[in-house]
Design an enzyme around this catalytic site. Structure first.
Site, PDB file in Angstrom:
ATOM      1  N   ILE A  17      -9.833  30.019  34.537  1.00 34.97           N
ATOM      2  CA  ILE A  17      -9.779  29.716  33.476  1.00 34.97           C
ATOM      3  C   ILE A  17      -8.772  30.843  33.883  1.00 34.97           C
ATOM      4  O   ILE A  17      -7.626  31.697  32.298  1.00 34.97           O
ATOM      5  CB  ILE A  17     -10.620  30.707  32.228  1.00 34.97           C
ATOM      6  N   GLY A  18      -7.956  30.929  34.586  1.00 37.18           N
ATOM      7  CA  GLY A  18      -6.779  32.254  34.950  1.00 37.18           C
ATOM      8  C   GLY A  18      -6.301  32.657  36.024  1.00 37.18           C
ATOM      9  O   GLY A  18      -7.862  32.925  37.434  1.00 37.18           O
ATOM     10  N   LYS A  19      -5.380  32.804  36.467  1.00 35.30           N
ATOM     11  CA  LYS A  19      -4.512  33.412  37.832  1.00 35.30           C
ATOM     12  C   LYS A  19      -4.088  34.822  37.645  1.00 35.30           C
ATOM     13  O   LYS A  19      -2.731  34.228  37.153  1.00 35.30           O
ATOM     14  CB  LYS A  19      -4.385  31.933  38.665  1.00 35.30           C
ATOM     15  N   GLY A  29      -1.743  38.452  39.276  1.00 32.15           N
ATOM     16  CA  GLY A  29      -1.507  38.630  40.959  1.00 32.15           C
ATOM     17  C   GLY A  29      -2.578  39.260  42.181  1.00 32.15           C
ATOM     18  O   GLY A  29      -2.579  38.636  43.018  1.00 32.15           O
ATOM     19  N   GLY A  73      -6.267  38.035  42.215  1.00 33.07           N
ATOM     20  CA  GLY A  73      -6.978  36.994  41.907  1.00 33.07           C
ATOM     21  C   GLY A  73      -6.737  35.434  41.356  1.00 33.07           C
ATOM     22  O   GLY A  73      -6.559  35.795  40.626  1.00 33.07           O
ATOM     23  N   VAL A 113      -9.123  34.031  38.070  1.00 33.41           N
ATOM     24  CA  VAL A 113     -10.637  33.763  37.441  1.00 33.41           C
ATOM     25  C   VAL A 113     -11.634  32.462  36.859  1.00 33.41           C
ATOM     26  O   VAL A 113     -10.855  32.059  36.578  1.00 33.41           O
ATOM     27  CB  VAL A 113      -9.734  35.033  36.183  1.00 33.41           C
ATOM     28  N   LYS A 173     -13.959  37.179  38.411  1.00 36.71           N
ATOM     29  CA  LYS A 173     -12.618  37.297  39.276  1.00 36.71           C
ATOM     30  C   LYS A 173     -12.873  37.514  41.056  1.00 36.71           C
ATOM     31  O   LYS A 173     -13.058  38.595  41.227  1.00 36.71           O
ATOM     32  CB  LYS A 173     -11.775  38.773  38.726  1.00 36.71           C
ATOM     33  N   ASP A 195      -0.500  49.598  33.409  1.00 32.26           N
ATOM     34  CA  ASP A 195      -0.161  48.021  32.918  1.00 32.26           C
ATOM     35  C   ASP A 195      -0.471  47.435  31.962  1.00 32.26           C
ATOM     36  O   ASP A 195      -0.989  46.311  32.080  1.00 32.26           O
ATOM     37  CB  ASP A 195      -0.735  47.522  34.458  1.00 32.26           C
TER      38      ASP A 195
HETATM   39  N1  LIG Z   1     -12.634  38.691  31.167  1.00 28.81           N
HETATM   40  C1  LIG Z   1     -12.077  37.812  30.778  1.00 28.81           C
HETATM   41  N2  LIG Z   1     -12.503  36.514  29.813  1.00 28.81           N
HETATM   42  C2  LIG Z   1     -11.661  35.401  29.553  1.00 28.81           C
HETATM   43  N3  LIG Z   1     -10.423  35.354  30.259  1.00 28.81           N
HETATM   44  C3  LIG Z   1      -9.819  35.956  31.501  1.00 28.81           C
HETATM   45  C4  LIG Z   1     -11.078  37.032  31.843  1.00 28.81           C
HETATM   46  N4  LIG Z   1     -10.310  37.902  32.292  1.00 28.81           N
HETATM   47  C5  LIG Z   1      -8.870  37.475  32.756  1.00 28.81           C
HETATM   48  N5  LIG Z   1      -9.000  36.420  32.118  1.00 28.81           N
HETATM   49  C6  LIG Z   1      -8.368  35.550  32.081  1.00 28.81           C
HETATM   50  O1  LIG Z   1      -7.712  34.799  33.007  1.00 28.81           O
HETATM   51  C7  LIG Z   1      -6.412  35.595  33.721  1.00 28.81           C
HETATM   52  C8  LIG Z   1      -6.231  36.697  34.757  1.00 28.81           C
HETATM   53  O2  LIG Z   1      -6.726  37.606  34.563  1.00 28.81           O
HETATM   54  P1  LIG Z   1      -5.949  38.400  35.752  1.00 28.81           P
HETATM   55  O3  LIG Z   1      -6.223  39.915  34.841  1.00 28.81           O
HETATM   56  O4  LIG Z   1      -6.406  38.141  36.746  1.00 28.81           O
HETATM   57  O5  LIG Z   1      -4.539  38.557  35.810  1.00 28.81           O
HETATM   58  P2  LIG Z   1      -3.095  38.944  34.806  1.00 28.81           P
HETATM   59  O6  LIG Z   1      -3.466  39.626  34.184  1.00 28.81           O
HETATM   60  O7  LIG Z   1      -2.488  37.414  34.027  1.00 28.81           O
HETATM   61  O8  LIG Z   1      -2.264  38.958  35.933  1.00 28.81           O
HETATM   62  P3  LIG Z   1      -2.221  40.311  36.979  1.00 28.81           P
HETATM   63  O9  LIG Z   1      -3.013  40.879  37.806  1.00 28.81           O
HETATM   64  O10 LIG Z   1      -1.497  39.903  38.136  1.00 28.81           O
HETATM   65  O11 LIG Z   1      -1.660  41.730  36.194  1.00 28.81           O
HETATM   66  C9  LIG Z   1      -5.969  36.662  32.540  1.00 28.81           C
HETATM   67  O12 LIG Z   1      -4.451  35.511  31.797  1.00 28.81           O
HETATM   68  C10 LIG Z   1      -6.960  35.559  31.160  1.00 28.81           C
HETATM   69  O13 LIG Z   1      -6.648  34.622  30.817  1.00 28.81           O
END
Ligand SMILES: Nc1ncnc2c1ncn2[C@@H]1O[C@H](COP(=O)(O)OP(=O)(O)OP(=O)(O)O)[C@@H](O)[C@H]1O
Length: 704
Positions: free
Chosen positions: A79-81, A83, A85, A87, A101, A209
């Site tokens: 569902i996402g990526k 910096g 890792g 998710v 994650k 952040d």
């Molecule tokens: N609890 C969650 N429920 C649904 N989607 C999630 C959840 N946590 C993260 N995601 C999805 O995963 C993506 C990546 O999240 P992550 O926190 O790893 O990175 P980021 O915040 O986009 O980047 P960085 O960690 O580099 O600041 C998010 O943009 C979101 O779309």
């Protein structure tokens, strides 16, 4: 007669055993070397003391459980990526939907963030409905996984730019995922979440952040703050960069000018300050630059920056050091250890041929100087974009729409047909390999840092002086200035690894085929892993945080460029007011539906490229509502919108102490308090000669 063979045997056996001993010693040494260089540097051991830790209230999952929950981390569940890792969506045995994650196992930075996230988010003294719930974690060998509640509408970033990636004409206001009332509620929710962290947590938590991709949306589009990997707890005795910034950079420079070079008395009021309309991202970039430039703007801050924080028993500790001489993961020192970023790859993957050429130049320049300068990187990149397609401007109302293929190949301008496309068509993000980090001898590092500080200080002085100042440099006033500045400098306490030179350990990797690389600022260049290469719209490639990943990724940086407060130049601790600054940027992004730094092709529109400076210009001309996302049409509350924009501008004051605190922000949003009249402030923006001040010029010519 018989003694000869006996002696030979003895000698032979001595020789053999000696050789064996030497061989064993060599093997042991080699093993030790391999272990300390390769194995140990990759991950730091995570000690889970269930009894003592606040983590004991969290569930500890096995890797197998999470693997089953996510169907072996299949791309379909990605569902996402971020910096740190990828998710994945998962279903636990009890049927609960979760987000898992999976952190990069080979990154020390991820290890720190993992520990930070668990200790801060897991250790919150009371649950907050506006902070994403951490359900559990998994630690097995070098595997690190974090389990959160699943947020069905994912991140604010995705929701905002899902809309914007649809054709504006096709998406009516009613079809917007984020209509006005949702946007306003999200802003209020984020403010309340910060209020909880700053005011209700003990000790207060600085998120560090705040940005749209770290705001997750539940099924009703209610917002929750997530990603505490860069957060920290605030100690009573700490002096943050905001205090230093205000005292030193804000007042001292201005007071100094007004006092004709006479050292100012403590507490001297600021008299003649002028609002400086210069393009703010330039100052943010300077402030945020991970190497020399970071120090360049804030060398004065360094003058009084304490790197030692006192623990409660009064013993002086280094940040990150605990009483037992161990490492306290809550207080990770800032350093430049991960700053070797090859931007040429990033550019070559995102822009056209011109930029590729530019990328080469950048790489060449890195070779030459050995250091990275973010400001140059971004300004030059912008320049290359403008030259590359000077007739394109997707915001240029006068010119009308342009065809998609004419647009700059910048990810944030890409249109998506379907929301699902995000996970179906993984984006090829270039990455670099995280360099190995070795703990330096603290004494050596202090000497080194002091030297660097001195050099950078000299360099900064040169940069900052205009011609007139340079001529009068030898004069009496300037000498007084020198004496005073030297006094200030004598208070310098070196900090960790600032301006650490670039290492090109992974250079050979950079030179390999682009197609197989992906880029993450936190992790660096890496071979594409087809299994986990799903793309998130929340990825910063989509966010206009294109540049910011460098900053959020290097440990010299806290937060994300464009969102990170200007007082932070890679030194010291961010304080609450830094979160307020990031909130200000977030408010503008939510209201405008634009990224904070949206690079345009037309130089005329450069003022719009920087959301912050553009909103300042609009505020100046009393036309803030022009900022509101045009996809909303008239379907928004004008009073609320102008309140939010003015509040955002107050949060974006360059001097931290001029920003409202979070309690006031919440009250203002709730309509319980007016925005206090804000004094003008001195801008720490770079000299106009460095960054052409288009916005001001344009403003003047409009005025004429
Ligand atoms: N609890 C969650 N429920 C649904 N989607 C999630 C959840 N946590 C993260 N995601 C999805 O995963 C993506 C990546 O999240 P992550 O926190 O790893 O990175 P980021 O915040 O986009 O980047 P960085 O960690 O580099 O600041 C998010 O943009 C979101 O779309």
């Amino acid at each position: 007669m018989d003694s000869r063979p006996k002696t030979t045997v003895v000698l032979l056996s001595i020789t053999i055993s000696a050789s064996l001993i030497v061989l064993a010693a060599v093997l042991y040494f080699l093993h030790y070397l391999w272990y300390s260089l390769v194995r140990r540097s990759r991950t730091s051991p995570f000690s889970f003391d269930a009894a003592a830790s606040p983590l004991n209230k969290l569930q500890r999952f096995t890797y197998r459980e999470l693997k089953n929950a996510t169907h072996n981390f299949t791309a379909a569940n990605s569902i996402g990526k971020g910096g740190s890792g990828a998710v994945f969506r998962g279903i636990l045995k009890d049927g609960k939907l979760v987000a898992v994650k999976l952190l990069d196992p080979n990154s020390l930075q991820c290890e720190h963030e993992f520990q930070n996230e668990l200790k801060i988010l897991g250790g919150l003294n009371k649950p907050c409905p506006l902070v994403v719930t951490l359900l559990g974690f998994c630690v097995e060998k070098n595997k690190r996984l974090v389990v959160y509640e699943y947020m069905p509408n994912r991140s604010l970033q995705e929701s905002l730019f899902f809309d914007s990636n649809n054709n504006n004409n096709d998406v009516g206001c009613n079809n917007l995922r984020l209509n006005w009332s949702r946007r306003f509620c999200i802003i209020l929710d984020v403010a309340k979440a910060l209020s909880f962290l700053h005011l209700e947590c003990d000790p207060p938590v600085i998120h560090g952040d705040v940005k749209p991709s770290n705001v997750l949306l539940d099924s009703n589009f209610g917002a929750k703050l997530s990603d505490f990997g860069l957060s920290r707890l605030k100690l009573d005795c700490e002096i943050g960069v905001d205090n230093l910034f205000s005292q030193d950079l804000g007042k001292s420079q201005e007071i100094f000018r007004s006092s004709n070079g006479t050292p100012p008395a403590i507490g001297t009021p600021m008299e003649s300050c002028h609002e400086n309309d210069e393009v703010d991202f330039a100052s943010a970039l300077q402030a945020s630059a991970s190497s020399r430039n970071g120090c360049k703007v804030y060398h004065n801050v360094m003058g009084v920056l304490p790197i030692a924080s006192l623990n409660l028993k009064g013993k002086e500790l280094l940040p990150g050091e605990n009483e037992n001489g161990g490492w306290n993961s809550k207080f990770v020192p800032y350093d430049d250890e991960l700053s070797s970023v090859d931007h040429s790859k990033e550019l070559s993957l995102n822009v056209g041929d011109d930029a590729k050429q530019w990328g080469k130049d950048w790489w060449w320049r890195q070779d030459g100087s050995g250091e990275l300068c973010s400001k140059d990187y971004v300004t030059e990149w912008i320049g290359s974009q403008i030259c590359a397609s000077a007739n394109l401007d997707n915001w240029d109302e006068e010119k009308g729409p342009i065809t998609p293929h004419e647009k700059i190949v910048l990810d944030n301008s890409r249109q998506l047909d379907k929301f699902e496309e995000v996970s179906e068509n993984p984006m090829q993000e270039p990455r670099f390999e995280c360099p190995n980090i070795e703990q330096e001898d603290s004494k050596k590092s202090e000497v080194c840092d002091a030297k660097r500080h001195r050099k950078m200080h000299e360099w900064w002085k040169e940069e900052q002086m205009d011609e007139r100042e340079k001529i009068s440099k030898k004069g009496n006033k300037a000498n007084r200035l020198k004496v005073w500045r030297n006094k200030e400098r004598s208070k310098i306490v070196p900090h960790f690894g600032l301006g650490k030179c670039f290492e090109f350990k992974k250079r050979r990797k950079f030179e390999t085929d682009d197609q197989n690389m992906e880029f993450s600022f936190r992790k660096g260049w890496k071979k594409n892993n087809k299994k986990n290469n799903s793309r998130s719209m929340g990825s910063d490639m989509w966010s206009g945080d294109l540049f910011s990943r460098e900053l959020s990724s290097t440990t010299s940086m806290r937060g994300t460029l464009c969102y990170v407060a200007p007082e932070y130049g890679g030194l010291g601790y961010l304080m609450e007011k830094a979160d307020i600054y990031s909130l200000g940027v977030l408010i503008l992004v939510v209201i405008s539906g634009r990224r904070p730094l949206h690079v345009l092709s037309s130089p005329i529109k450069l003022e719009k490229a920087n959301l912050i400076s553009w909103s300042r210009i609009l505020a100046h001309s009393g036309n803030v509502l022009e900022l509101v996302d045009e996809r909303l049409g008239d379907e928004y509350d004008k009073e609320q919108a102008s309140l939010c924009i003015n509040l955002a501008l107050a949060c974006l004051k360059k001097m931290p102490e001029l920003r409202p605190d979070i309690g006031d922000v919440v009250k203002i949003l709730k309509g319980e308090m007016d925005i206090p009249p804000l004094p003008f402030e001195f801008s720490p923006s770079p000299p106009p000669s460095k960054i052409p001040n288009r916005s001001r010029r344009k403003h003047k010519s409009n005025g004429d």
